[in-house]
Motif scaffolding. Structure first.
Motif, PDB file in Angstrom:
ATOM      1  N   ASP A 405       0.839  -1.200   0.000  1.00  8.03           N
ATOM      2  CA  ASP A 405       0.000   0.000   0.000  1.00  8.03           C
ATOM      3  C   ASP A 405       0.872   1.247   0.000  1.00  8.03           C
ATOM      4  OD1 ASP A 405      -2.509   1.388   0.226  1.00  8.03           O
ATOM      5  OD2 ASP A 405      -2.127   1.649   2.362  1.00  8.03           O
ATOM      6  N   ALA A 406       1.896   1.265   0.847  1.00  3.03           N
ATOM      7  CA  ALA A 406       2.783   2.428   0.929  1.00  3.03           C
ATOM      8  C   ALA A 406       3.553   2.621  -0.371  1.00  3.03           C
ATOM      9  CB  ALA A 406       3.746   2.248   2.104  1.00  3.03           C
ATOM     10  N   ALA A 407       4.033   1.524  -0.951  1.00  2.00           N
ATOM     11  CA  ALA A 407       4.783   1.627  -2.205  1.00  2.00           C
ATOM     12  C   ALA A 407       3.890   2.096  -3.342  1.00  2.00           C
ATOM     13  CB  ALA A 407       5.412   0.277  -2.545  1.00  2.00           C
ATOM     14  N   ARG A 408       2.648   1.616  -3.365  1.00  4.37           N
ATOM     15  CA  ARG A 408       1.707   2.041  -4.405  1.00  4.37           C
ATOM     16  C   ARG A 408       1.459   3.542  -4.311  1.00  4.37           C
ATOM     17  NH1 ARG A 408      -3.186   3.554  -4.153  1.00  4.37           N
ATOM     18  NH2 ARG A 408      -3.344   2.935  -1.962  1.00  4.37           N
ATOM     19  N   ARG A 409       1.276   4.048  -3.083  1.00 10.38           N
ATOM     20  CA  ARG A 409       1.036   5.482  -2.912  1.00 10.38           C
ATOM     21  C   ARG A 409       2.265   6.296  -3.297  1.00 10.38           C
ATOM     22  NH1 ARG A 409       0.700   5.969   2.160  1.00 10.38           N
ATOM     23  NH2 ARG A 409       0.060   3.953   2.953  1.00 10.38           N
ATOM     24  N   SER A 410       3.449   5.769  -2.959  1.00 11.35           N
ATOM     25  CA  SER A 410       4.675   6.458  -3.329  1.00 11.35           C
ATOM     26  C   SER A 410       4.802   6.549  -4.846  1.00 11.35           C
ATOM     27  CB  SER A 410       5.881   5.719  -2.748  1.00 11.35           C
ATOM     28  OG  SER A 410       7.091   6.311  -3.167  1.00 11.35           O
ATOM     29  N   ALA A 411       4.446   5.468  -5.532  1.00 10.20           N
ATOM     30  CA  ALA A 411       4.519   5.467  -6.987  1.00 10.20           C
ATOM     31  C   ALA A 411       3.525   6.444  -7.591  1.00 10.20           C
ATOM     32  CB  ALA A 411       4.258   4.060  -7.516  1.00 10.20           C
ATOM     33  N   THR A 412       2.367   6.598  -6.942  1.00  8.73           N
ATOM     34  CA  THR A 412       1.357   7.541  -7.432  1.00  8.73           C
ATOM     35  C   THR A 412       1.833   8.982  -7.270  1.00  8.73           C
ATOM     36  OG1 THR A 412      -0.413   6.004  -6.854  1.00  8.73           O
ATOM     37  CG2 THR A 412      -1.036   8.300  -7.168  1.00  8.73           C
ATOM     38  N   LEU A 413       2.492   9.258  -6.142  1.00 17.32           N
ATOM     39  CA  LEU A 413       2.989  10.612  -5.891  1.00 17.32           C
ATOM     40  C   LEU A 413       4.215  10.935  -6.727  1.00 17.32           C
ATOM     41  CD1 LEU A 413       2.620  10.716  -2.002  1.00 17.32           C
ATOM     42  CD2 LEU A 413       1.291  12.053  -3.640  1.00 17.32           C
ATOM     43  N   ASN A 414       4.997   9.879  -7.040  1.00 12.33           N
ATOM     44  CA  ASN A 414       6.226  10.058  -7.814  1.00 12.33           C
ATOM     45  C   ASN A 414       6.125   9.192  -9.060  1.00 12.33           C
ATOM     46  OD1 ASN A 414       7.821  11.573  -5.614  1.00 12.33           O
ATOM     47  ND2 ASN A 414       7.185   9.719  -4.572  1.00 12.33           N
ATOM     48  N   THR A 415       5.624   9.751 -10.126  1.00 12.75           N
ATOM     49  CA  THR A 415       5.267   8.950 -11.302  1.00 12.75           C
ATOM     50  C   THR A 415       6.462   8.255 -11.936  1.00 12.75           C
ATOM     51  OG1 THR A 415       5.413  10.972 -12.635  1.00 12.75           O
ATOM     52  CG2 THR A 415       3.226  10.319 -11.847  1.00 12.75           C
ATOM     53  N   GLY A 416       7.674   8.721 -11.664  1.00 13.02           N
ATOM     54  CA  GLY A 416       8.841   8.057 -12.233  1.00 13.02           C
ATOM     55  C   GLY A 416       9.334   6.885 -11.416  1.00 13.02           C
ATOM     56  N   ASP A 417       8.644   6.563 -10.315  1.00 14.20           N
ATOM     57  CA  ASP A 417       9.070   5.499  -9.409  1.00 14.20           C
ATOM     58  C   ASP A 417       8.894   4.134 -10.070  1.00 14.20           C
ATOM     59  OD1 ASP A 417       9.461   3.741  -7.276  1.00 14.20           O
ATOM     60  OD2 ASP A 417       8.728   5.217  -5.846  1.00 14.20           O
ATOM     61  N   SER A 418       9.963   3.335 -10.081  1.00 14.32           N
ATOM     62  CA  SER A 418       9.911   2.035 -10.749  1.00 14.32           C
ATOM     63  C   SER A 418       9.038   1.023 -10.028  1.00 14.32           C
ATOM     64  CB  SER A 418      11.332   1.463 -10.882  1.00 14.32           C
ATOM     65  OG  SER A 418      11.885   1.212  -9.597  1.00 14.32           O
ATOM     66  N   THR A 419       8.651   1.305  -8.771  1.00 13.68           N
ATOM     67  CA  THR A 419       7.799   0.353  -8.065  1.00 13.68           C
ATOM     68  C   THR A 419       6.419   0.269  -8.683  1.00 13.68           C
ATOM     69  OG1 THR A 419       7.172   2.092  -6.521  1.00 13.68           O
ATOM     70  CG2 THR A 419       8.950   0.643  -5.852  1.00 13.68           C
ATOM     71  N   THR A 421       5.841  -0.602 -11.583  1.00 17.98           N
ATOM     72  CA  THR A 421       5.890  -1.585 -12.655  1.00 17.98           C
ATOM     73  C   THR A 421       5.577  -2.972 -12.145  1.00 17.98           C
ATOM     74  OG1 THR A 421       8.270  -1.814 -12.352  1.00 17.98           O
ATOM     75  CG2 THR A 421       7.532  -0.171 -13.946  1.00 17.98           C
ATOM     76  N   VAL A 422       5.826  -3.974 -13.004  1.00 20.23           N
ATOM     77  CA  VAL A 422       5.405  -5.358 -12.761  1.00 20.23           C
ATOM     78  C   VAL A 422       5.832  -5.929 -11.409  1.00 20.23           C
ATOM     79  CG1 VAL A 422       5.633  -7.733 -13.618  1.00 20.23           C
ATOM     80  CG2 VAL A 422       5.252  -5.855 -15.220  1.00 20.23           C
ATOM     81  N   PRO A 423       7.065  -5.716 -10.911  1.00 23.20           N
ATOM     82  CA  PRO A 423       7.445  -6.358  -9.640  1.00 23.20           C
ATOM     83  C   PRO A 423       6.493  -6.075  -8.488  1.00 23.20           C
ATOM     84  CG  PRO A 423       9.374  -5.454 -10.717  1.00 23.20           C
ATOM     85  CD  PRO A 423       8.190  -4.983 -11.513  1.00 23.20           C
ATOM     86  N   LEU A 424       5.998  -4.843  -8.359  1.00 22.65           N
ATOM     87  CA  LEU A 424       5.088  -4.538  -7.264  1.00 22.65           C
ATOM     88  C   LEU A 424       3.750  -5.244  -7.462  1.00 22.65           C
ATOM     89  CD1 LEU A 424       4.573  -3.037  -4.637  1.00 22.65           C
ATOM     90  CD2 LEU A 424       3.784  -1.077  -5.970  1.00 22.65           C
ATOM     91  N   HIS A 425       3.266  -5.303  -8.697  1.00 23.11           N
ATOM     92  CA  HIS A 425       2.006  -5.999  -8.958  1.00 23.11           C
ATOM     93  C   HIS A 425       2.111  -7.466  -8.572  1.00 23.11           C
ATOM     94  CE1 HIS A 425       0.813  -2.358 -10.738  1.00 23.11           C
ATOM     95  NE2 HIS A 425       1.300  -2.546 -11.959  1.00 23.11           N
ATOM     96  N   GLU A 426       3.217  -8.098  -8.936  1.00 25.44           N
ATOM     97  CA  GLU A 426       3.399  -9.517  -8.606  1.00 25.44           C
ATOM     98  C   GLU A 426       3.517  -9.718  -7.095  1.00 25.44           C
ATOM     99  OE1 GLU A 426       6.838 -10.527 -10.845  1.00 25.44           O
ATOM    100  OE2 GLU A 426       5.716 -10.899 -12.709  1.00 25.44           O
ATOM    101  N   ALA A 427       4.239  -8.826  -6.428  1.00 24.09           N
ATOM    102  CA  ALA A 427       4.389  -8.926  -4.974  1.00 24.09           C
ATOM    103  C   ALA A 427       3.047  -8.746  -4.287  1.00 24.09           C
ATOM    104  CB  ALA A 427       5.387  -7.873  -4.488  1.00 24.09           C
ATOM    105  N   ARG A 428       2.249  -7.808  -4.787  1.00 23.50           N
ATOM    106  CA  ARG A 428       0.924  -7.559  -4.232  1.00 23.50           C
ATOM    107  C   ARG A 428       0.054  -8.803  -4.323  1.00 23.50           C
ATOM    108  NH1 ARG A 428      -2.647  -4.041  -8.069  1.00 23.50           N
ATOM    109  NH2 ARG A 428      -2.372  -5.991  -9.203  1.00 23.50           N
ATOM    110  N   GLU A 429       0.057  -9.453  -5.472  1.00 20.27           N
ATOM    111  CA  GLU A 429      -0.769 -10.650  -5.649  1.00 20.27           C
ATOM    112  C   GLU A 429      -0.316 -11.763  -4.717  1.00 20.27           C
ATOM    113  OE1 GLU A 429      -0.624 -11.556  -9.769  1.00 20.27           O
ATOM    114  OE2 GLU A 429      -1.749  -9.763 -10.375  1.00 20.27           O
ATOM    115  N   SER A 430       0.987 -11.895  -4.540  1.00 19.48           N
ATOM    116  CA  SER A 430       1.515 -12.918  -3.630  1.00 19.48           C
ATOM    117  C   SER A 430       1.090 -12.635  -2.194  1.00 19.48           C
ATOM    118  CB  SER A 430       3.039 -12.957  -3.741  1.00 19.48           C
ATOM    119  OG  SER A 430       3.598 -13.834  -2.785  1.00 19.48           O
TER     120      SER A 430
END
Length: 469
Positions: A405-419, A421-430
């Motif tokens: 949740d925190a990483a997703r919000r960070s990525a939303t606030l900082n659009t260039g954040d690599s989190t 991308t796919v690795p965060l989505h896969e980690a979230r599903e796991s």
């Protein structure tokens, strides 16, 4: 609502003025009732205020002050509904308040951008509605905590802290330091109830430190410093055997009580029980005698508090997993999916060091590392659950979701954040999959927590951008 513009036909204006007066009267009575008559009477007044706003909206739909007044009213209703035990109603009211304040954020940002384009001087920091949104989330976090929904409560707490951090409230000598102290005081209570007791202690200690820096704890700060932060710090320092620290805070609680800002019997009971547990029976006797004259129930409550078994913190849960895997390997067990050194590195990264770690975002030292950390937490949680160490699995999997949740919000606030991308989505599903397995295990075992956690997991899916089904 400080002012309404008067416009339109005479009849509409008269209806609007009448509705404005009815709203103001009912709203002010509601706030007063919270202090004297209780939340049920406050709710009745707030309902009258809401009806008045509905009539005003119908008579003058374009009044710009109405949304702000309605948001403030819903915010007040959220607290009153929580206090009468209607937590679902409180969350619903606060959801609506959040939506209104976020619309105001967008409007205020648009106005600021227009001003910047014209070359107008702009106030630094976030627009005003950002802080109101943060306060709504803090109040909703309290409601979710009362509802025993840890992810939802801790996610809201994290967002609330983040809003005030972006406003500069946590920087040294900030003029918003009082807000930081207030948020952390409430955060301490929330973390203690549904989160991590080590983060609860950090929140409480930092809150009290900020109040001390500001000088004498004034009447407006007492409910937070003495009502929230101090009891949490006292309890947790005593649980660690840090008697000088616990008793110093106990002294603050007693001082406030003697000034009419708390329960004197309870304060003496707290000191007496702590002195007795510290082996200082002679000093304890006087305090316990005073407490008993008021009510022996206070002594029993403090004894129960001291004897309470705290749920494992994330650090303790990871340490348990690390020791278990180390012992298994030392005993000749086969190499498994978990490496003790990897668990140790994760524990030190998330729980070690001297940084301020009041919530999940504070544990994210390196945002790009979040997907890997979430995946590791999910694997560790799965292993703990499979070996029926459910109390340790719970904080591990909860933290996996909160880091997502925190990483997703960070990525939303900082659009260039690599989190993003796919690795965060896969980690979230796991993480979600392993959390669902754990909740299913609790449900099959007839654990009373399972219903609340099922609903909490559904909310986690929605917040993390997945279907609730």
């Amino acid at each position: 609502m400080k002012k309404f513009w008067r416009r339109g036909a005479s009849q509409d204006r008269d209806r609007a003025e009448q509705a404005i007066q009815e709203y103001r009267t009912a709203y002010e009575r509601g706030l007063a009732a919270e202090q004297s008559q209780g939340p049920a009477q406050a709710l009745a007044e707030f309902d009258r205020a809401q009806h008045a706003l509905d009539r005003l909206d119908a008579a003058s739909p374009d009044l710009p002050e109405v949304p702000q007044a309605r948001a403030g009213l819903l915010y007040a209703m959220g607290r009153a509904r929580t206090d009468v035990g209607d937590v679902a109603g409180a969350v619903a009211a606060l959801d609506q308040a959040e939506e209104l304040y976020r619309r105001m954020e967008s409007e205020q940002l648009a106005i600021r951008m227009e001003g910047e384009q014209r070359g107008d001087r702009q106030e630094p920091g976030p627009v005003p509605a950002v802080l109101m949104t943060a306060d709504v989330r803090l109040r909703r976090a309290r409601a979710y905590a009362e509802w025993d929904r840890p992810f939802s409560a801790l996610s809201d707490l994290d967002m609330s802290i983040g809003g005030y951090m972006r406003a500069g409230a946590f920087t040294p000598l900030s003029d918003r330091s009082g807000d930081a102290a207030r948020i952390l005081a409430v955060g301490a209570k929330i973390q203690l109830r549904v989160g991590d007791h080590e983060l609860a202690l950090e929140c409480g200690q930092e809150s009290l430190a900020r109040y001390r820096e500001m000088g004498e704890i004034g009447p407006e700060a007492i409910p937070y410093a003495i009502g929230f932060a101090a009891p949490v710090v006292s309890m947790l320092e005593a649980a660690r055997g840090q008697w000088d620290a616990a008793l110093a805070v106990d002294g603050l609680i007693l001082e406030a009580a003697e000034l009419g800002r708390g329960d004197t019997s309870g304060a003496h009971a707290r000191i007496g029980v702590h002195l007795r547990e510290a082996g200082r029976d002679a000093e304890a006797a006087g305090h316990l005698a005073i407490a008993a004259r008021g009510s022996r129930d206070r002594i029993t409550e403090m004894e129960r508090e001291f004897g309470a078994v705290l749920a494992p913190s994330l650090r303790e849960a990871l340490l348990e997993a690390e020791r278990t895997e180390s012992a298994r390997l030392a005993g000749g067990g086969r190499t498994g999916a978990l490496d003790p050194l990897e668990i140790r590195a994760l524990r030190l990264s998330l729980c070690g060091g001297d940084g301020a770690r009041f919530s999940a975002t504070g544990r994210m030292n390196v945002v790009d590392a979040a997907p890997r950390q979430v995946t590791s937490l999910a694997r560790i949680g799965r292993q703990l659950a499979a070996s029926e160490r459910l109390p340790a699995a719970l904080p591990v999997l909860r933290e996996a979701l909160l880091l997502c949740d925190a990483a997703r919000r960070s990525a939303t606030l900082n659009t260039g954040d690599s989190t993003a991308t796919v690795p965060l989505h896969e980690a979230r599903e796991s993480a979600l999959a392993e959390a669902a397995v754990l909740v299913g295990m609790l449900e099959r075992a007839g654990n009373p927590m399972s219903d609340a956690l099922t609903a909490d997991l559904r909310n986690a899916r929605e917040r993390l951008g997945m279907s609730a089904h």
